[in-house]
Structures are given as C-alpha cells and as structure tokens.
Motif scaffolding. Structure first.
Motif, mmCIF file in Angstrom:
data_model
loop_
_atom_site.group_PDB
_atom_site.id
_atom_site.type_symbol
_atom_site.label_atom_id
_atom_site.label_comp_id
_atom_site.label_asym_id
_atom_site.label_seq_id
_atom_site.Cartn_x
_atom_site.Cartn_y
_atom_site.Cartn_z
ATOM 1 N N VAL A 93 0.836 -1.200 0.000
ATOM 2 C CA VAL A 93 0.000 0.000 0.000
ATOM 3 C C VAL A 93 0.871 1.250 0.000
ATOM 4 O O VAL A 93 0.653 2.183 -0.776
ATOM 5 C CB VAL A 93 -0.942 0.005 1.226
ATOM 6 N N LEU A 94 1.906 1.244 0.848
ATOM 7 C CA LEU A 94 2.807 2.394 0.896
ATOM 8 C C LEU A 94 3.499 2.584 -0.449
ATOM 9 O O LEU A 94 3.656 3.719 -0.933
ATOM 10 C CB LEU A 94 3.848 2.180 1.997
ATOM 11 N N TYR A 95 3.876 1.477 -1.088
ATOM 12 C CA TYR A 95 4.559 1.542 -2.382
ATOM 13 C C TYR A 95 3.643 2.170 -3.438
ATOM 14 O O TYR A 95 4.024 3.101 -4.151
ATOM 15 C CB TYR A 95 4.965 0.126 -2.790
ATOM 16 N N ALA A 96 2.398 1.661 -3.523
ATOM 17 C CA ALA A 96 1.465 2.197 -4.515
ATOM 18 C C ALA A 96 1.181 3.670 -4.240
ATOM 19 O O ALA A 96 1.104 4.492 -5.160
ATOM 20 C CB ALA A 96 0.162 1.408 -4.486
ATOM 21 N N ASN A 97 1.081 4.017 -2.947
ATOM 22 C CA ASN A 97 0.823 5.403 -2.579
ATOM 23 C C ASN A 97 1.993 6.299 -2.988
ATOM 24 O O ASN A 97 1.802 7.384 -3.546
ATOM 25 C CB ASN A 97 0.618 5.478 -1.063
ATOM 26 N N SER A 98 3.224 5.825 -2.758
ATOM 27 C CA SER A 98 4.393 6.630 -3.119
ATOM 28 C C SER A 98 4.494 6.801 -4.621
ATOM 29 O O SER A 98 4.878 7.866 -5.106
ATOM 30 C CB SER A 98 5.666 5.981 -2.601
ATOM 31 N N ILE A 99 4.145 5.725 -5.365
ATOM 32 C CA ILE A 99 4.192 5.815 -6.829
ATOM 33 C C ILE A 99 3.239 6.898 -7.317
ATOM 34 O O ILE A 99 3.572 7.715 -8.174
ATOM 35 C CB ILE A 99 3.829 4.455 -7.464
ATOM 36 N N THR A 100 2.038 6.933 -6.733
ATOM 37 C CA THR A 100 1.077 7.943 -7.176
ATOM 38 C C THR A 100 1.478 9.331 -6.722
ATOM 39 O O THR A 100 1.215 10.318 -7.399
ATOM 40 C CB THR A 100 -0.323 7.617 -6.635
ATOM 41 N N LEU A 101 2.119 9.416 -5.555
ATOM 42 C CA LEU A 101 2.477 10.720 -4.996
ATOM 43 C C LEU A 101 3.536 11.413 -5.845
ATOM 44 O O LEU A 101 3.493 12.636 -6.017
ATOM 45 C CB LEU A 101 2.984 10.527 -3.569
ATOM 46 N N THR A 102 4.488 10.664 -6.401
ATOM 47 C CA THR A 102 5.490 11.296 -7.251
ATOM 48 C C THR A 102 4.863 11.568 -8.610
ATOM 49 O O THR A 102 4.353 10.655 -9.249
ATOM 50 C CB THR A 102 6.712 10.396 -7.431
ATOM 51 N N PRO A 103 4.872 12.831 -9.063
ATOM 52 C CA PRO A 103 4.274 13.147 -10.351
ATOM 53 C C PRO A 103 5.019 12.406 -11.465
ATOM 54 O O PRO A 103 6.205 12.162 -11.356
ATOM 55 C CB PRO A 103 4.497 14.653 -10.486
ATOM 56 N N GLY A 104 4.286 12.053 -12.518
ATOM 57 C CA GLY A 104 4.917 11.342 -13.628
ATOM 58 C C GLY A 104 4.645 9.855 -13.606
ATOM 59 O O GLY A 104 4.631 9.220 -14.644
ATOM 60 N N THR A 105 4.375 9.288 -12.431
ATOM 61 C CA THR A 105 3.979 7.883 -12.371
ATOM 62 C C THR A 105 2.723 7.778 -11.531
ATOM 63 O O THR A 105 2.530 8.549 -10.608
ATOM 64 C CB THR A 105 5.066 6.994 -11.743
ATOM 65 N N MET A 106 1.870 6.798 -11.856
ATOM 66 C CA MET A 106 0.608 6.669 -11.136
ATOM 67 C C MET A 106 0.227 5.201 -11.108
ATOM 68 O O MET A 106 0.316 4.519 -12.125
ATOM 69 C CB MET A 106 -0.453 7.474 -11.865
ATOM 70 N N SER A 107 -0.172 4.696 -9.948
ATOM 71 C CA SER A 107 -0.612 3.307 -9.883
ATOM 72 C C SER A 107 -2.094 3.256 -10.220
ATOM 73 O O SER A 107 -2.898 3.940 -9.605
ATOM 74 C CB SER A 107 -0.347 2.726 -8.497
ATOM 75 N N VAL A 108 -2.429 2.477 -11.252
ATOM 76 C CA VAL A 108 -3.811 2.435 -11.715
ATOM 77 C C VAL A 108 -4.573 1.306 -11.044
ATOM 78 O O VAL A 108 -5.753 1.436 -10.765
ATOM 79 C CB VAL A 108 -3.846 2.267 -13.249
ATOM 80 N N ASP A 109 -3.896 0.195 -10.807
ATOM 81 C CA ASP A 109 -4.582 -0.958 -10.247
ATOM 82 C C ASP A 109 -3.622 -1.722 -9.341
ATOM 83 O O ASP A 109 -2.430 -1.761 -9.602
ATOM 84 C CB ASP A 109 -5.074 -1.875 -11.376
ATOM 85 N N LEU A 110 -4.165 -2.297 -8.267
ATOM 86 C CA LEU A 110 -3.315 -3.081 -7.354
ATOM 87 C C LEU A 110 -4.058 -4.350 -7.013
ATOM 88 O O LEU A 110 -5.031 -4.328 -6.285
ATOM 89 C CB LEU A 110 -3.030 -2.267 -6.088
ATOM 90 N N GLU A 111 -3.644 -5.467 -7.633
ATOM 91 C CA GLU A 111 -4.300 -6.720 -7.262
ATOM 92 C C GLU A 111 -3.288 -7.848 -7.247
ATOM 93 O O GLU A 111 -2.308 -7.839 -7.979
ATOM 94 C CB GLU A 111 -5.454 -7.036 -8.219
#
Lengths: 88, 107, 158
Positions: free
Chosen positions: C106-124
């Motif tokens: 969860v922290l990883y996906a959140n950090s990915i979205t927080l940095t502009p330029g990358t965004m986590s679209v789905d986590l399963e």
C-alpha cells in the motif's frame, strides 16, 4: 508580507478558476471529476492562506474539515460512477 | 525573523507557480490519464511548498501542528483519490494512449 | 501494548485539534477516545491483521527521501508542460511486488502515485499496474530502488 500573501491568494483563485473551467468544459465524466478534485484541494490551500492574510489562524480548522469532506465526497462520487461507460 | 519571512515568501510563490503549471497541464495534455499526472503536480508539490511557507509564518505553536496535520492528510488522501479516479476510469472502459494504439493495430 | 499506543496517539490528536485545557473539554476528549477505542476493539475482531502504529527513524528517513524524489520528478513534469511541443511517451506496465507484505504494498502504490509522472492504476494480488508519462520513469521503478527502501522499513516477508 501582506502583499505576498495577497498575491498568493489571488493566484490560487486563478488556479481554482482554471480547474472549474476544466470541470465545466471536458469530454469525459472523469475529466470533470478530476477538475472538481483539483478545485477541492486548492480550496483547502486557499482557506489556509486567507486565514493568514486576515490574521485569523482559526480558519485552519475549517481547512481541515474541508479536506475531510472533499476526500469523502470524492470517494462517494467515484463509487457511483465506477461502472458507467464514459461519454464520448 | 526577517530571513524566515523571505524564505516563506519564496516558498509560497514557487508553490503557486507549480500550482499554475498543473492547471495549465490540465488543458495541454492529450488524454485523461496524462492529465491526472498534471493534476498530481499541483496536489503534491504545490501543497507541500504552500503549506511549508505558511508554517514559517506561524509562531511555532498549535497552528504549526495543525498545518502539519493538513499536509499529512493531503499526502495520504490525494494519491488515494487519484488512484480511485484512474481505477474507475479503467473499469468504465476508458483506454489510455498505448492501449488504444494497440487496439487500432489489431483491428 | 497495542491499545496503549493508540490511546496516547488519540489523546495527542485531540489536544492538537482542540487546544483547550478546561475540565469540560478534556472530559469530552476522554469520552471520544474511549468511544474510538471500543470501535477499534470491535474492528480488530473482524480484521485478521490489526493495525499497529510504528514510526521509527527509518520511516522518517524514507519520508525525507520521498520528498526529494517528489521535487525531482515535479521539475521534470513541469518542464514537459511548459515545453512548446509536448513530447510524451505514455506507457502502461505491470510491476511485480510478490515478496513484500501488505502494508508495504500500500505504501509503495501510494508513493508511486504521490510522485508526479507515475501513477498506480490498479493493485491486485502481487501486481501493481503503473501508468507513466515517460518510459524512463517505469524503468526507474523497475530498478527497484524505491521498493528496497520500503521493504527496509518493516523488514521482508511476514
């Protein structure tokens, strides 16, 4: 310092206006929600900045409440739109 | 105190510049998924800079703690909101640029 | 132990938001802390993995590193937005996060979205779908620097 704060408030208002324009004129539902979301985040910053401009830091409480409501409202709207196809 | 005032002013103005950049990106980028990236510029760095700039204006009391709390809260919720937005767009059937290219080649 | 930490955390949180130290307000504070603790106990029974607060010096170091990363990638995206002709190479790829625990994911996906330029679209189940403005940022994520920093906060597998 007041001048800088006033400039910041006006600039945030302009950004909010742009976000609102995006929300009004966009192709898909999701673009509109994106605009509204950005408008909400900027509003939190605007309330905080206005509180300092007027010398009334109590406004920060309102900013906290606005941030909470904005987040919950956004999630609720997205739940509603999750399985509806976008408008072309 | 004078030094802190200048630092806070610079932080506020740079933050506003990033906010304006993000709003411009909302209009200039080609499709929905790239626009989310533009919006995330305003949501992460602009909030960090503006709230830090406001923190330097306080007398380092309860208001500073409240500003820190707002910052933490925004840092946790704004990625969550954009993730939920992107996810619901995908479930709604919106394709990103690489996917729609692939679809065209196949058909 | 677990409840002691939560009590302390909630009490400090109440003081932060109210700022009054009159008996009446403190009484309301105690009341709401107790109510939240009762809810927490009921939720722990329903949840297999109770939430434990742990913020150590590693977490703080990670947050500082993340702020620096946000600044770097924001400057990059800003340059993209202001350039007269927009050159993008948007790409969508899956990144495997098999050998990390749930909280780290969860922290990883959140950090990915927080940095502009990358965004986590789905986590399963063990895979994060990442959308990026430029191909290079996905390659950076695949090199695994951020993942290594996150796993070092809470340790490897549970």
């Amino acid at each position: 310092m007041i001048g800088v704060l006033a400039t910041v408030c006006i600039a945030i208002l302009v950004v909010m206006g742009l976000a609102l324009a995006r929300a009004c004129y966009a192709d898909t539902v999701y673009d509109r929600i994106l605009g509204v979301n950005m408008f909400g985040t900027k509003t939190v910053l605007f309330i905080a900045a206005v509180g300092f401009l007027m010398g009334r830091p109590d406004f920060l409480d309102i900013a906290i409440v606005y941030a909470l409501i904005n987040f919950i409202g956004m999630i609720a709207v997205l739940r509603f739109f999750e399985y509806i196809a976008p408008i072309e | 105190m004078f030094f802190l005032d200048i630092l806070s002013g610079v932080l506020l103005l740079v933050g506003v510049f990033f906010g304006f950049t993000g709003a411009l990106g909302l209009f200039r980028f080609p499709d929905f998924f790239t626009r989310v990236h533009a919006a995330s510029v305003t949501e992460s760095i602009a909030s960090i800079l503006i709230l830090t700039g406001l923190m330097l204006q306080t007398q380092f009391d309860l208001n500073t703690a409240k500003l820190i709390f707002i910052l933490l809260f925004l840092m946790i919720t704004s990625p969550t909101a954009s993730h939920a937005l992107a996810k619901s767009a995908r479930h709604g059937g919106l394709l990103s640029i690489p996917e729609s290219k692939k679809k065209k080649e196949n058909s | 132990m677990h409840f002691g930490k939560w009590t302390l955390f909630l009490a400090v949180f109440w003081m932060l938001l109210s700022g009054y130290f009159k008996p009446l307000m403190l009484g309301f504070g105690v009341l709401s802390v107790v109510i939240v603790l009762v809810f927490l106990r009921r939720m722990d029974k329903a949840d297999e993995e109770p939430m434990v607060i742990s913020i150590g010096h590693r977490m703080l170091r990670y947050v500082v590193w993340l702020f620096w990363q946000i600044v770097l990638s924001s400057v990059q995206v800003t340059r993209l937005i202001w350039s007269p002709t927009i050159k993008l190479s948007p790409s969508l790829e899956k990144i495997s996060v098999q050998n990390t625990r749930e909280a780290s994911r969860v922290l990883y996906a959140n950090s990915i979205t927080l940095t502009p330029g990358t965004m986590s679209v789905d986590l399963e189940d063990g895979e994060i779908t990442v959308h990026a403005l430029q191909k290079e940022s996905i390659d950076d994520l695949k090199s695994g620097e951020m993942e290594r920093k996150i796993t070092s906060i809470w340790g490897e597998n549970k």
